[in-house]
Design an enzyme around this catalytic site. Sequence first.
Site, short mmCIF file in Angstrom:
data_model
loop_
_atom_site.label_atom_id
_atom_site.label_comp_id
_atom_site.label_asym_id
_atom_site.label_seq_id
_atom_site.Cartn_x
_atom_site.Cartn_y
_atom_site.Cartn_z
CE LYS A 83 -3.70 2.23 2.40
NZ LYS A 83 -4.74 2.14 3.59
CB SER A 158 -7.02 4.84 2.50
OG SER A 158 -6.57 4.07 3.43
CB SER A 182 -8.31 2.33 5.41
OG SER A 182 -8.96 3.58 5.35
#
Length: 486
Positions: A83, A158, A182
């Site tokens: 990520k 996210s 997220s």
Amino acid sequence: MPITELNELSATELSRRIARREVSCVEVMQASLARIDALNPRFNAIVSRRDADACLADARERDAQLARGERMGWMHGFPLAVKDLSHAIGLPTSMGSPLAPKTPARTDSLHVARARAAGAVIIGKTNTPEFGLGSHTYNQVFGITRNAWDPGKTAGGSSGGAAVALALGMLPVADGSDMMGSLRNPAGFNNVIGMRPSRGRVPGSPDDELFFQQLGTEGPMGRTVEDTARLLCVQAGFDTRLPLSMTDALPSADALDLDGDVKKGLRIGWLGSIWPDLPIEDGVRELCEAALQTFRALGCEVEPCVLDVPREQNWTAWLRLRQLIVSGKLSVLGADPAYHAHIKPEALWEMEQGKQLDAASLHQASVFRSNVYRAFARLYERFDFLVAPTAQMFPFDAEMHWPPQVANVPSKTYHHWMEIVTPFTLAGVPTLNLRAGFGAQGLPMGLQLAGPVNADLAVLRLGHAYDTACEWSALQPPVLALGLPG
């Protein structure tokens, strides 16, 4: 087996086949890169990719290690994209911001280092919203990540890039992080699994502020609960540099066993919308209530309940404590007006709100947060687990920055539509997104399954039984189910 079928194996099965040398790490890497080449231009999940030849060279080295009898761990030969809020040596950490340094990272984030030590081969990054703000993955650097089930819809965030890469078979497992859902929201929006572990289970960065960063945490994502649990075992573990990290150890990924009958009579509290006045889009609650039948079929007792803390206390605690963290981290950028044109409005709003905080308001926020935890503790005296929808609405238009309203109720902030995840974050309880099914428009929705603090494995065991029993885990996104490239 055909190389393209390697992308459809569970990570658990893939690890076993690599260890037995039934498939090579090079074949796994070729399958992953081919899937990315075929689908990433449309869905935009993977960014900052490494050169394919370099990835294949690393895979060949993993094969050579196996030939010498040297297996690094459960992730030996796994392609992994990190990520883009975390560091991976040799790759820039853009955080979706044009203001982020373009220089390659010199160190791995702790959970990335642990994955690499377990044999993973880093192939790139997964896309994220700018600074990770907002549960919709788009930014000025790489653009929009699109939902695996409908490219016209949001992937959530996210960890949106991670969820889409998983759903489309680009990666066997993926790392993510979770402050405001997220790891949970994008998993729910893409019909995969994401877990927010107990606070401190997966330590953060030893270089960050060590004591106030209690809302966000790294964690695992996978296509099955079992895969997600094994990745958690790789990521978790005490670190002396992080005083709030947990000291109790999980089993090794290879030794983990989630199988076995669910204990009959487990008590599950159905929180529904958490509060009666929380707006939820039509169809979400009904879909999740129908999914509760899977728990009942496993022998669980499901009963409606409420979280006995005022909604306003929860939201006030959330806003202020989040602003403390976000505004503090971004204050360097906010201090120079020349940067403002390059920063998303939502980040600027967080900075401005942070300037209004004082000691009294932060203390009150911490008291309110304590009340949220105490409300959960009272529920766990009656129930073994709690369940609620993962989101208040189905995936929305990908071109929209954030939903202005939910069920005709205006959103007060850019993240108000994700209020349903916040009490679990504030309480710090382990929370697992499970598949709840698909709504009338064919879009996925998830369930949050939460247990008491430190009960991560208990949550995963029940989640594994549910995931094995439910019908949604076998479904593929249309682009794969229709036999399109990849």
